[in-house]
Write a protein that holds these residues in place. Structure first.
Motif, PDB file in Angstrom:
ATOM      1  N   HIS A   1     165.439  55.882 115.911  1.00 52.68           N
ATOM      2  CA  HIS A   1     166.905  55.818 115.944  1.00 52.68           C
ATOM      3  C   HIS A   1     167.367  55.784 117.398  1.00 52.68           C
ATOM      4  O   HIS A   1     167.058  56.674 118.181  1.00 52.68           O
ATOM      5  CB  HIS A   1     167.480  57.043 115.234  1.00 52.68           C
ATOM      6  CG  HIS A   1     168.973  57.051 115.127  1.00 52.68           C
ATOM      7  ND1 HIS A   1     169.788  57.355 116.188  1.00 52.68           N
ATOM      8  CD2 HIS A   1     169.807  56.784 114.085  1.00 52.68           C
ATOM      9  CE1 HIS A   1     171.048  57.292 115.811  1.00 52.68           C
ATOM     10  NE2 HIS A   1     171.083  56.947 114.540  1.00 52.68           N
TER      11      HIS A   1
ATOM     12  N   ASN B   1     179.286  59.919 110.146  1.00 56.98           N
ATOM     13  CA  ASN B   1     178.024  60.567 109.769  1.00 56.98           C
ATOM     14  C   ASN B   1     176.903  60.265 110.769  1.00 56.98           C
ATOM     15  O   ASN B   1     175.725  60.399 110.438  1.00 56.98           O
ATOM     16  CB  ASN B   1     177.603  60.105 108.373  1.00 56.98           C
ATOM     17  CG  ASN B   1     178.683  60.373 107.342  1.00 56.98           C
ATOM     18  OD1 ASN B   1     178.832  61.484 106.859  1.00 56.98           O
ATOM     19  ND2 ASN B   1     179.460  59.349 107.016  1.00 56.98           N
TER      20      ASN B   1
ATOM     21  N   ASP C   1     175.837  61.852 113.450  1.00 60.71           N
ATOM     22  CA  ASP C   1     174.964  62.995 113.761  1.00 60.71           C
ATOM     23  C   ASP C   1     174.014  63.312 112.613  1.00 60.71           C
ATOM     24  O   ASP C   1     172.875  63.738 112.832  1.00 60.71           O
ATOM     25  CB  ASP C   1     175.810  64.232 114.074  1.00 60.71           C
ATOM     26  CG  ASP C   1     176.529  64.117 115.405  1.00 60.71           C
ATOM     27  OD1 ASP C   1     176.120  63.277 116.216  1.00 60.71           O
ATOM     28  OD2 ASP C   1     177.504  64.858 115.617  1.00 60.71           O
ATOM     29  N   VAL C   2     174.488  63.113 111.379  1.00 61.38           N
ATOM     30  CA  VAL C   2     173.650  63.375 110.210  1.00 61.38           C
ATOM     31  C   VAL C   2     172.440  62.444 110.218  1.00 61.38           C
ATOM     32  O   VAL C   2     171.293  62.884 110.021  1.00 61.38           O
ATOM     33  CB  VAL C   2     174.466  63.193 108.911  1.00 61.38           C
ATOM     34  CG1 VAL C   2     173.555  63.325 107.688  1.00 61.38           C
ATOM     35  CG2 VAL C   2     175.586  64.214 108.841  1.00 61.38           C
TER      36      VAL C   2
ATOM     37  N   SER D   1     171.069  60.674 112.771  1.00 63.28           N
ATOM     38  CA  SER D   1     170.151  60.891 113.893  1.00 63.28           C
ATOM     39  C   SER D   1     169.407  62.212 113.746  1.00 63.28           C
ATOM     40  O   SER D   1     168.267  62.340 114.193  1.00 63.28           O
ATOM     41  CB  SER D   1     170.918  60.865 115.213  1.00 63.28           C
ATOM     42  OG  SER D   1     171.889  61.898 115.255  1.00 63.28           O
ATOM     43  N   GLY D   2     170.045  63.206 113.102  1.00 58.07           N
ATOM     44  CA  GLY D   2     169.405  64.502 112.937  1.00 58.07           C
ATOM     45  C   GLY D   2     168.333  64.518 111.866  1.00 58.07           C
ATOM     46  O   GLY D   2     167.233  65.034 112.085  1.00 58.07           O
ATOM     47  N   TYR D   3     168.624  63.929 110.704  1.00 60.35           N
ATOM     48  CA  TYR D   3     167.686  63.962 109.583  1.00 60.35           C
ATOM     49  C   TYR D   3     166.639  62.849 109.658  1.00 60.35           C
ATOM     50  O   TYR D   3     165.520  63.009 109.163  1.00 60.35           O
ATOM     51  CB  TYR D   3     168.430  63.847 108.253  1.00 60.35           C
ATOM     52  CG  TYR D   3     168.971  65.160 107.746  1.00 60.35           C
ATOM     53  CD1 TYR D   3     168.123  66.173 107.301  1.00 60.35           C
ATOM     54  CD2 TYR D   3     170.337  65.398 107.700  1.00 60.35           C
ATOM     55  CE1 TYR D   3     168.615  67.383 106.841  1.00 60.35           C
ATOM     56  CE2 TYR D   3     170.850  66.603 107.239  1.00 60.35           C
ATOM     57  CZ  TYR D   3     169.980  67.586 106.810  1.00 60.35           C
ATOM     58  OH  TYR D   3     170.474  68.776 106.355  1.00 60.35           O
TER      59      TYR D   3
ATOM     60  N   PRO E   1     165.404  60.787 112.628  1.00 59.58           N
ATOM     61  CA  PRO E   1     165.295  60.302 114.004  1.00 59.58           C
ATOM     62  C   PRO E   1     164.292  59.163 114.156  1.00 59.58           C
ATOM     63  O   PRO E   1     164.381  58.371 115.090  1.00 59.58           O
ATOM     64  CB  PRO E   1     164.846  61.541 114.778  1.00 59.58           C
ATOM     65  CG  PRO E   1     164.135  62.374 113.761  1.00 59.58           C
ATOM     66  CD  PRO E   1     164.861  62.136 112.473  1.00 59.58           C
TER      67      PRO E   1
ATOM     68  N   GLN F   1     170.537  68.461 127.967  1.00 60.45           N
ATOM     69  CA  GLN F   1     171.399  69.113 126.982  1.00 60.45           C
ATOM     70  C   GLN F   1     172.866  68.996 127.366  1.00 60.45           C
ATOM     71  O   GLN F   1     173.730  68.776 126.504  1.00 60.45           O
ATOM     72  CB  GLN F   1     171.016  70.585 126.847  1.00 60.45           C
ATOM     73  CG  GLN F   1     171.735  71.307 125.712  1.00 60.45           C
ATOM     74  CD  GLN F   1     171.454  70.696 124.355  1.00 60.45           C
ATOM     75  OE1 GLN F   1     170.299  70.483 123.991  1.00 60.45           O
ATOM     76  NE2 GLN F   1     172.504  70.394 123.590  1.00 60.45           N
TER      77      GLN F   1
ATOM     78  N   LYS G   1     178.479  64.205 122.582  1.00 63.33           N
ATOM     79  CA  LYS G   1     179.004  64.652 121.288  1.00 63.33           C
ATOM     80  C   LYS G   1     180.475  65.021 121.373  1.00 63.33           C
ATOM     81  O   LYS G   1     181.260  64.728 120.470  1.00 63.33           O
ATOM     82  CB  LYS G   1     178.196  65.846 120.793  1.00 63.33           C
ATOM     83  CG  LYS G   1     176.795  65.509 120.306  1.00 63.33           C
ATOM     84  CD  LYS G   1     176.098  66.745 119.763  1.00 63.33           C
ATOM     85  CE  LYS G   1     174.732  66.387 119.190  1.00 63.33           C
ATOM     86  NZ  LYS G   1     174.023  67.573 118.651  1.00 63.33           N
TER      87      LYS G   1
END
Length: 345
Positions: free
Chosen positions: A68, A75, A77-78, A80-82, A84, A243, A250
């Motif tokens: 990714h 959605n 963030d969803v 890329s988070g779940y 990647p 970070q 974000k």
């Protein structure tokens, strides 16, 4: 379950054709994969109510894997988070797409037999249109469009043909952007580097010249960052920079540009609305939401100096914007030092 139905008609044909013309012109102007995803998201959300767009690019180090690299939509963030990365060697849908170079469309992924039903419910992903990206028989990755929640989108053959038509140009754009991204992207933070910032600023200035509107250029310099490297090591410093960059990305998805232009220096660029631009409000957001970072159970609270300039697109060159914002930043930093000295017992 609410369905969003698409109707094939002469009027619909005209809408799709007009969009294809915009896509053809627009893809030639985008300067990053994220910009490309954002541009296509506007078109496909308006046309089909497919609210999200994401891009996966092949992993050159791991055969059959795709990573990714960009996503736009409520959605993002969803996804890329779940998800990647994806192993196309074992995933039947992606193995089929890359092996047979076919578009994959499902009206409802929740009931799709080939879907990964361990992940799909967590995503709450419903309608999906995925197509593989190839240039000269070489696989580059996958472009994907989707709807989430209760929204199921039924596409007609004419509407699916829309995605067939944009596949080739999208692939060529990804090929071009993936090459240029490497030269315009900071390797550590994945933000634009100085060269990428200058290129995007030139494009932004060109657009602003057409409307005579303004933008705000904010220059940020983290305070005492060298002490973190000296006291905790460069791995800690790299983690904190990465970070902090992620927090900026974000928090300020609405920014025109976010970039790292030096070791601990960053630039944010925002379009200025007609009612004005309260730069202090954005500074407070950075202080409140981006500066608290943990590394190996150590909490760091970053501080920074900043300067800004608001200008019309035609008023300043890129170098002049840097000079004015840099001057303002160091005036503020000098004032902060004076204040700290006054407070010292």
């Amino acid at each position: 379950m609410k369905q969003v139905m698409s109707v094939t008609s002469n009027e619909r044909y005209a809408e799709l054709f007009d969009s294809l013309v915009r896509v053809s012109k627009g893809l030639n102007k985008v300067s990053s994969l994220q910009d490309m995803a954002a541009f296509l998201q506007i078109e496909t959300d308006k046309l089909f109510r497919l609210t999200d767009v994401w891009i996966y690019i092949v992993d050159v180090k791991h055969k059959g894997w795709i990573n990714h690299v960009a996503g736009v939509g409520p959605n993002a963030d969803v996804m890329s988070g779940y998800v990647p990365r994806i192993d196309c060697n074992t995933d039947p849908i992606f193995k089929m797409m890359l092996g047979q170079r076919k578009i994959f469309y499902t009206e409802d992924l929740m009931v799709e037999p080939q879907a990964d039903h361990d992940v799909t419910p967590k995503l709450n992903l419903r309608t999906v249109v995925n197509y593989p990206l190839f240039v000269d028989a070489k696989a580059l990755g996958v472009m994907a469009f989707g709807s989430f929640g209760k929204k199921v989108v039924k596409l007609s053959p004419l509407e699916l043909n829309y995605f067939d038509i944009i596949t080739e140009q999208t692939a060529l754009t990804v090929s071009r952007m993936h090459f240029f991204d490497k030269s315009q992207q900071d390797h550590l933070t994945k933000l634009s580097n100085r060269y990428g910032l200058e290129k995007k600023l030139r494009n932004l200035r060109d657009d602003k010249n057409k409307t005579n509107s303004k933008f705000c250029f904010i220059y940020i310099d983290l305070n005492n960052f060298k002490q973190i490297n000296d006291s905790h090591g460069h791995l800690a410093g790299d983690h904190i920079l990465a970070q902090f960059s992620l927090n900026l990305a974000k928090e300020f998805r609405s920014a025109d540009i976010i970039s790292r232009v030096g070791g601990d220096e960053f630039v944010l660029v925002f379009s200025v609305p007609e009612q004005g631009f309260e730069v202090q409000r954005f500074i407070h957001r950075i202080e409140d939401n981006c500066c608290s970072i943990k590394y190996q159970n150590i909490s760091f609270q970053l501080t920074f100096a900043w300067g800004h300039v608001v200008a019309e697109g035609k008023d300043h060159s890129v170098s002049e914007l840097f000079q004015v914002a840099d001057k303002n930043m160091y005036q503020l930093k000098h004032a902060q030092i004076k204040i700290n000295k006054l407070k010292t017992p």
